[in-house]
Design a protein around this motif. Structure first.
Motif, PDB file in Angstrom:
ATOM      1  N   GLN A  93       0.822  -1.202   0.000  1.00 27.10           N
ATOM      2  CA  GLN A  93       0.000   0.000   0.000  1.00 27.10           C
ATOM      3  C   GLN A  93       0.859   1.256   0.000  1.00 27.10           C
ATOM      4  O   GLN A  93       0.571   2.231  -0.708  1.00 27.10           O
ATOM      5  CB  GLN A  93      -0.937   0.010   1.205  1.00 27.10           C
ATOM      6  N   GLU A  94       1.931   1.233   0.772  1.00 30.84           N
ATOM      7  CA  GLU A  94       2.841   2.379   0.800  1.00 30.84           C
ATOM      8  C   GLU A  94       3.561   2.519  -0.541  1.00 30.84           C
ATOM      9  O   GLU A  94       3.797   3.635  -1.013  1.00 30.84           O
ATOM     10  CB  GLU A  94       3.857   2.217   1.928  1.00 30.84           C
ATOM     11  N   GLU A 128       1.076   4.195  -2.960  1.00 30.86           N
ATOM     12  CA  GLU A 128       0.935   5.621  -2.703  1.00 30.86           C
ATOM     13  C   GLU A 128       2.182   6.389  -3.138  1.00 30.86           C
ATOM     14  O   GLU A 128       2.086   7.510  -3.657  1.00 30.86           O
ATOM     15  CB  GLU A 128       0.647   5.853  -1.219  1.00 30.86           C
ATOM     16  N   GLN A 163       2.133   6.599  -6.950  1.00 36.24           N
ATOM     17  CA  GLN A 163       1.137   7.589  -7.369  1.00 36.24           C
ATOM     18  C   GLN A 163       1.705   8.999  -7.257  1.00 36.24           C
ATOM     19  O   GLN A 163       1.549   9.824  -8.166  1.00 36.24           O
ATOM     20  CB  GLN A 163      -0.116   7.474  -6.501  1.00 36.24           C
ATOM     21  N   ASP A 164       2.337   9.296  -6.149  1.00 37.44           N
ATOM     22  CA  ASP A 164       2.913  10.627  -5.941  1.00 37.44           C
ATOM     23  C   ASP A 164       4.018  10.915  -6.951  1.00 37.44           C
ATOM     24  O   ASP A 164       4.110  12.036  -7.478  1.00 37.44           O
ATOM     25  CB  ASP A 164       3.457  10.729  -4.509  1.00 37.44           C
TER      26      ASP A 164
END
Length: 206
Positions: free
Chosen positions: A121-122, A125, A128-129
């Motif tokens: 999950q990290e 994210e 995505q960033d």
């Protein structure tokens, strides 16, 4: 005409632009493809066994591994530097399109015990960033592979988009909800229909 070198690449860009044809040069900032030399351990992610993570491609006929298509998975620090450096150089060609073959298709955790540890999950994210900051916010049109929902917002073209379920035993029917939702919002492709067992059904799902 043989194409090669920077001048050849610029000629290709100019030729396609004159015909109003979009060009999406492909890159992969998440993995390093190598048949021999493995990147330094400080740049790679580790699997749950503590070994360097690899992505392996296989021959569909005999299921043997393609050695030349073995990819070592980079950790997010290395991937971030890789993407930033690539986009800085890429911007000099004046192209507004770019393709990332692993974007939307693969998310790999890093199970190193030290500070590099990062669960899926990290990782998602962080990716995505990275894409938002280095690519999407700068106005690039992005082509990706697969259709992980969190990435769709950054893509204009999706390759190999699934239009049916995985066909597990608990599923009786498959509804092409993804293509129904995305139709008209992004361009997408499916697997080659001529290799399908049901061409008519696949055409309807699209």
């Amino acid at each position: 005409k043989q194409l090669g070198g920077e001048d050849g690449f610029k000629d290709l860009i100019s030729s396609l632009e004159s015909e109003n044809i979009g060009l999406y040069p492909d890159a992969d900032f998440q993995n390093v493809y190598t048949a021999e030399d493995t990147p330094s351990n400080k740049y790679t992610a580790s699997n749950i066994s503590g070994e360097t993570s690899y992505i392996q491609s296989y021959d569909m006929v005999n299921f043997s591994a393609y050695d030349k298509l073995t990819a070592a998975v980079l950790n997010m620090d290395a991937a971030r530097d890789n993407l930033s450096s690539f986009m800085e150089d890429y911007s000099e060609y004046g192209l507004n399109n770019v393709s990332f073959r692993s974007l939307g298709a693969k998310i790999s955790a890093n199970y190193k015990e030290k500070e590099d540890y990062m669960e899926r999950q990290e990782t998602l994210e962080t990716l995505q960033d990275m894409v938002k900051t280095n690519v999407a916010d700068k106005g690039y049109s992005v082509m990706g592979n697969g259709a992980f929902a969190p990435y769709i917002q950054y893509m204009d073209v999706v390759n190999n988009m699934p239009v049916e379920s995985a066909g597990l035993d608990t599923c009786d029917y498959s509804v092409p909800i993804t293509s129904m939702v995305l139709r008209g919002h992004v361009d997408y492709t499916y697997k080659p229909i001529n290799l399908s067992y049901g061409e008519r059904k696949d055409l309807l799902r699209l």
